[in-house]
Design an enzyme around this catalytic site. Structure first.
Site, PDB file in Angstrom:
ATOM      1  N   ARG A  73       0.830  -1.203   0.000  1.00  0.00           N
ATOM      2  CA  ARG A  73       0.000   0.000   0.000  1.00  0.00           C
ATOM      3  C   ARG A  73       0.867   1.257   0.000  1.00  0.00           C
ATOM      4  O   ARG A  73       1.895   1.325   0.668  1.00  0.00           O
ATOM      5  CB  ARG A  73      -0.912   0.027   1.234  1.00  0.00           C
ATOM      6  CG  ARG A  73      -2.015  -1.018   1.205  1.00  0.00           C
ATOM      7  CD  ARG A  73      -2.923  -0.875   2.414  1.00  0.00           C
ATOM      8  NE  ARG A  73      -2.197  -1.008   3.673  1.00  0.00           N
ATOM      9  CZ  ARG A  73      -1.852  -0.011   4.465  1.00  0.00           C
ATOM     10  NH1 ARG A  73      -2.164   1.241   4.135  1.00  0.00           N
ATOM     11  NH2 ARG A  73      -1.205  -0.233   5.591  1.00  0.00           N
ATOM     12  N   LYS A 214      -8.582  -2.260   0.901  1.00  0.00           N
ATOM     13  CA  LYS A 214      -8.480  -1.434   2.095  1.00  0.00           C
ATOM     14  C   LYS A 214      -9.232  -0.108   1.962  1.00  0.00           C
ATOM     15  O   LYS A 214      -9.613   0.488   2.978  1.00  0.00           O
ATOM     16  CB  LYS A 214      -7.011  -1.178   2.437  1.00  0.00           C
ATOM     17  CG  LYS A 214      -6.304  -2.423   2.975  1.00  0.00           C
ATOM     18  CD  LYS A 214      -7.035  -3.030   4.188  1.00  0.00           C
ATOM     19  CE  LYS A 214      -6.256  -4.174   4.800  1.00  0.00           C
ATOM     20  NZ  LYS A 214      -7.020  -4.847   5.895  1.00  0.00           N
ATOM     21  N   HIS A 233     -10.383  -4.558  12.600  1.00  0.00           N
ATOM     22  CA  HIS A 233      -9.329  -5.182  11.807  1.00  0.00           C
ATOM     23  C   HIS A 233      -8.912  -6.445  12.549  1.00  0.00           C
ATOM     24  O   HIS A 233      -8.010  -6.425  13.377  1.00  0.00           O
ATOM     25  CB  HIS A 233      -8.150  -4.214  11.649  1.00  0.00           C
ATOM     26  CG  HIS A 233      -7.093  -4.702  10.720  1.00  0.00           C
ATOM     27  ND1 HIS A 233      -5.764  -4.429  10.891  1.00  0.00           N
ATOM     28  CD2 HIS A 233      -7.176  -5.458   9.586  1.00  0.00           C
ATOM     29  CE1 HIS A 233      -5.063  -4.978   9.917  1.00  0.00           C
ATOM     30  NE2 HIS A 233      -5.898  -5.613   9.112  1.00  0.00           N
ATOM     31  N   SER A 251       0.073  -6.869  10.751  1.00  0.00           N
ATOM     32  CA  SER A 251       0.741  -7.812   9.861  1.00  0.00           C
ATOM     33  C   SER A 251       1.929  -8.460  10.555  1.00  0.00           C
ATOM     34  O   SER A 251       2.742  -7.787  11.191  1.00  0.00           O
ATOM     35  CB  SER A 251       1.207  -7.087   8.599  1.00  0.00           C
ATOM     36  OG  SER A 251       1.879  -7.951   7.732  1.00  0.00           O
ATOM     37  N   LYS A 255      -2.297 -13.320  12.894  1.00  0.00           N
ATOM     38  CA  LYS A 255      -3.758 -13.193  12.877  1.00  0.00           C
ATOM     39  C   LYS A 255      -4.415 -14.231  11.960  1.00  0.00           C
ATOM     40  O   LYS A 255      -5.367 -14.911  12.356  1.00  0.00           O
ATOM     41  CB  LYS A 255      -4.113 -11.770  12.445  1.00  0.00           C
ATOM     42  CG  LYS A 255      -5.586 -11.440  12.361  1.00  0.00           C
ATOM     43  CD  LYS A 255      -5.813  -9.940  12.362  1.00  0.00           C
ATOM     44  CE  LYS A 255      -4.976  -9.191  11.358  1.00  0.00           C
ATOM     45  NZ  LYS A 255      -5.470  -9.341   9.960  1.00  0.00           N
ATOM     46  N   THR A 256      -3.904 -14.344  10.747  1.00  0.00           N
ATOM     47  CA  THR A 256      -4.473 -15.299   9.798  1.00  0.00           C
ATOM     48  C   THR A 256      -4.140 -16.734  10.186  1.00  0.00           C
ATOM     49  O   THR A 256      -4.995 -17.621  10.165  1.00  0.00           O
ATOM     50  CB  THR A 256      -3.967 -15.002   8.375  1.00  0.00           C
ATOM     51  OG1 THR A 256      -4.404 -13.691   7.987  1.00  0.00           O
ATOM     52  CG2 THR A 256      -4.504 -16.017   7.378  1.00  0.00           C
ATOM     53  N   ASP A 270      -9.780 -11.155   8.250  1.00  0.00           N
ATOM     54  CA  ASP A 270      -9.177  -9.817   8.290  1.00  0.00           C
ATOM     55  C   ASP A 270     -10.089  -8.676   8.725  1.00  0.00           C
ATOM     56  O   ASP A 270      -9.637  -7.779   9.412  1.00  0.00           O
ATOM     57  CB  ASP A 270      -8.614  -9.491   6.905  1.00  0.00           C
ATOM     58  CG  ASP A 270      -7.672  -8.304   6.911  1.00  0.00           C
ATOM     59  OD1 ASP A 270      -6.840  -8.201   7.837  1.00  0.00           O
ATOM     60  OD2 ASP A 270      -7.757  -7.470   5.996  1.00  0.00           O
ATOM     61  N   ARG A 336       1.418 -12.069  -1.915  1.00  0.00           N
ATOM     62  CA  ARG A 336       0.033 -12.235  -1.445  1.00  0.00           C
ATOM     63  C   ARG A 336      -0.743 -13.207  -2.331  1.00  0.00           C
ATOM     64  O   ARG A 336      -0.463 -13.353  -3.529  1.00  0.00           O
ATOM     65  CB  ARG A 336      -0.700 -10.890  -1.476  1.00  0.00           C
ATOM     66  CG  ARG A 336      -0.168  -9.858  -0.497  1.00  0.00           C
ATOM     67  CD  ARG A 336      -0.865  -9.972   0.833  1.00  0.00           C
ATOM     68  NE  ARG A 336      -0.366  -9.023   1.818  1.00  0.00           N
ATOM     69  CZ  ARG A 336      -0.896  -8.858   3.010  1.00  0.00           C
ATOM     70  NH1 ARG A 336      -1.952  -9.581   3.362  1.00  0.00           N
ATOM     71  NH2 ARG A 336      -0.380  -8.001   3.866  1.00  0.00           N
TER      72      ARG A 336
END
Length: 546
Positions: A73, A214, A233, A251, A255-256, A270, A336
Site C-alpha cells: 500500500r 483497504k 481489523h 501484519s 492473525k491469519t 481480516d 500475497r
C-alpha cells in the site's frame, strides 16, 4: 462514441454486440469507454487476462500477476476529501490527511476523460455478510485481474447485481492514470482519494490490488460505527459450542495463521463488524501473505495457492514449469494470495455468528519482554486496543540490530477514519454487554530481543490459544507482570512454566529489566495523544517505566 457493454447477467456468454446506455457509468463521467465488461465470472476473466497478457497461469491453475513498482500500500498517498458532511467526524492528522474537494473534482474529471477508448471491467459486489448491515459496492477497473480480485475479495451475488443495482459506494481504479502533483495537489503521481459526500474512491498510479480492498474497509470504518456497529481489523472463528473468538493483530503477528484452526470454523481472516446481533465478516475472500508458506504449518492456505481462481501477487515462479517458489522474496516480502473463503474447507458459510466469548490481541514483541500470554482487565483491554502495539524487525541492513516499536491504534490505524475513542468505546460497550474475556498473546521473541532471543514456538502459541478457547486458562491463577500489570498465568497446558515469565527466559535478568522499562516508556509516550479522551481508570493501567 457509445460504450459497447458486455454483460453476463442472464447466463451464457457475454453479449459482445449489444450497446446499452442505462447502466449509469455516465453518472461518473465515463461516456467514451470502449468495451465495458460487466460482472464477468472467473473463467471469463481468466480468458481476458490471458488475452491482454496481464498475468500467467501457474502449473496448478492459480493466476500469477506482477504489481510493478508498488508491492504494498502507498499509505502516504492516501487522503480524504474535506467536505461539510464529514469534516467534523474525520480524525484528521498524519493518517487521515485532508484533500481539497475542488482538487478532487478536477482530478476526477481528468481521470474519467482518460477512460475514453479504454476497455473497463465492472464488478457489482456487496460487503457485509450479515444482510442487516450489508450494502452494495461497485468496482470499476481497467485491469481484468483487478476485476477478478474484486469478485474474489468481496461478496458476490450475481443474481442481484443486475441492471437495477444501485451502489452505495463506487471505487474507480485506473493504475495507468497518474496524477500531476503540481496540478492536482497530490503528494506523488500515485493517489488513493475518497470523498464521502460523492460516495466515490479514486485510485491511480498503482497496480497493488490491496488498495481497493483497504479503501472499502476504510469506508466501512467510517459508516458502520455511526450505525452502532464496531468495525474491526481482526480475524474471527467459532467453535462447536458457538463460542466466537476474534483475533486483533497487525501484519506479521499471526492473525491469519492462528484463526485458521481445523477444530473451529473460520468466519473471516481480516475485517469484521460486531453488531448488537454478533460478529460478521465484511468480505467474501481472504488476502493472505504467502512468503515462505508451507503445507505443514498452514495447509489450508497453502492449498489455495494451487487452485484455479486464486490470484497470487508478485510471487516468483519457474518460467519453464510455471511452479511458484513461495520462499523467494526477490520481488517483495509482501507476496500475497487472494482466494475465495469457500476455498477453505472449515468455514462459517453464512459469514456471521454470535458474540465473542474471547478477544485475543496479538503482538509480535521483538524486544522480548512482553509475556507470551496474559489476561487483561477491561481497562487494560482499552489501553492495549488504543495502543495497538507490535514491533517490526529493523531489516537486514548490516549493523542494524534494534527492532522498531510500532503503535497502530485499534490495530489498524491506516484505515480508522473516526476518532480512535469511537472504536474503543464501542469495544468497551460490547465487552461489558457480553462478558467477553480479553487476552494479550505475544507471538514475538523470548529469552532476549530479536538477534539474541528466539521467536516464540508456534506450538506453544497454539497451546495457549487452545487453552484460552476451551476455557481452561481462565481457571488458572494469574500474577501481575511487574512492568505491564497484565495477569500472567502461572501455568498453561502444553507450555513449560518458565516460558510464561519472560524475565526467567533471559540469561541476564537485569538486561531484561532495562529493556522492559524502555518498552514501557515507549507505550507511555505513544499513549499521551489519547490520555485526554479516556477515563482515569484506563490511564491508571499504563505500564510502569520506573
Amino acid at each position: 462514441m457509445a460504450a459497447s457493454v458486455l454483460t453476463k447477467e442472464s447466463g451464457g456468454s457475454p453479449d459482445r454486440g449489444r450497446r446499452r446506455s442505462d447502466r449509469g457509468l455516465d453518472t461518473y463521467g465515463i461516456t467514451q469507454a470502449s468495451n465495458v465488461y460487466w460482472n464477468l465470472n472467473p473463467p471469463e476473466l481468466y480468458e481476458e487476462i490471458a488475452r491482454r497478457n496481464e498475468g500467467i497461469i501457474s502449473a496448478h491453475g492459480a493466476l500469477l500477476v506482477d504489481t510493478g513498482e508498488h508491492t504494498g500500500r502507498a499509505a502516504k498517498d492516501k487522503a480524504i476529501v474535506r467536505e461539510p458532511a464529514s469534516a467534523d467526524k474525520v480524525f484528521w492528522g498524519d493518517i487521515n490527511k485532508e484533500f481539497a474537494q475542488e482538487k478532487f473534482n478536477q482530478l476526477r474529471d481528468r481521470m474519467m476523460a482518460a477512460t475514453a477508448g479504454r476497455d473497463l471491467f465492472v464488478q457489482d459486489t456487496f460487503v457485509g455478510a450479515d444482510p442487516r448491515y450489508q450494502f452494495p459496492v461497485r468496482i470499476i477497473t481497467e485491469l481484468a485481474w483487478h476485476s477478478l480480485f474484486a469478485r474474489t475479495m468481496f461478496i458476490n451475488k450475481t443474481h442481484e447485481a443486475g441492471a437495477n443495482f444501485q451502489p452505495e459506494f463506487t471505487v474507480i481504479n485506473l493504475p495507468s492514470f497518474k496524477a500531476d502533483p503540481a496540478t492536482d495537489g497530490t503528494r506523488s503521481p500515485t493517489f488513493i482519494l475518497m470523498d464521502f459526500s460523492q460516495k466515490l474512491v479514486l485510485i491511480g498510479g498503482t497496480s497493488y490490488a490491496g488498495e481497493t480492498k483497504k479503501s472499502v474497509f476504510t469506508i466501512l470504518n467510517y459508516l458502520l460505527p455511526q450505525r452502532g456497529v464496531m468495525s474491526m481489523h481482526c480475524s474471527a472463528n467459532v467453535g462447536d459450542a458457538d463460542d466466537v473468538a476474534i483475533f486483533f493483530g497487525l501484519s506479521g503477528t499471526g492473525k491469519t495463521t492462528l484463526s485458521a484452526d481445523p477444530e473451529r470454523r473460520l468466519i473471516g481472516d481480516d475485517e469484521h463488524g460486531w453488531s448488537e446481533d454478533g460478529v460478521f465478516n465484511f468480505e467474501g475472500g481472504c488476502y493472505a501473505k504467502v512468503i515462505r508458506l508451507s503445507p505443514e504449518a498452514e495447509p489450508d492456505i497453502y492449498r489455495t495457492t494451487r487452485m484455479f481462481g486464486t490470484v497470487m501477487e508478485n510471487v516468483v515462479f519457474d518460467s519453464n514449469t510455471r511452479i511458484p517458489d513461495l520462499d523467494d522474496a526477490t520481488k517483495t516480502e509482501n507476496t500475497r494470495a487472494a482466494y475465495p473463503l469457500t476455498s477453505i474447507p472449515n468455514i462459517m458459510p453464512a459469514g456471521y455468528a454470535g458474540h465473542p466469548r474471547n478477544i485475543i490481541m496479538l503482538t509480535a514483541d521483538a524486544f522480548g519482554v512482553l509475556p507470551p500470554v496474559a489476561r487483561l482487565t477491561p481497562e487494560q483491554a482499552m489501553y492495549h486496543f488504543l495502543s495497538g502495539y507490535t514491533a517490526k524487525v529493523a531489516g537486514t541492513e548490516r549493523g542494524v540490530t534494534e527492532p522498531e516499536a510500532t503503535f497502530s491504534t485499534c490495530f489498524g490505524a491506516p484505515f480508522m477514519v473516526l476518532h480512535p475513542g469511537v472504536y474503543a468505546d464501542l469495544l468497551g460497550q460490547r465487552m461489558a454487554e457480553h462478558n467477553a474475556a480479553c487476552w494479550l498473546v505475544n507471538t514475538g521473541w523470548s529469552g532476549g530481543p530479536y538477534g539474541t532471543g528466539q521467536r516464540m514456538k508456534i506450538a506453544y502459541t497454539r497451546a495457549m490459544i487452545r487453552a484460552i478457547l476451551n476455557g481452561s486458562l481462565a481457571q488458572i491463577e494469574t500474577q501481575p507482570d511487574p512492568f505491564f500489570g497484565v495477569g500472567v498465568p502461572v501455568a498453561c497446558p502444553g507450555v513449560p512454566a518458565e516460558v510464561l515469565t519472560p524475565r526467567n527466559t533471559w540469561p541476564d535478568p537485569e538486561a531484561y529489566d532495562r529493556k522492559a522499562r524502555d518498552l514501557a516508556r515507549r507505550f507511555n509516550d505513544n499513549f499521551k495523544k489519547y490520555e485526554s479522551g479516556v477515563s482515569e481508570a484506563v490511564r491508571a493501567v499504563a505500564p510502569k517505566a520506573n
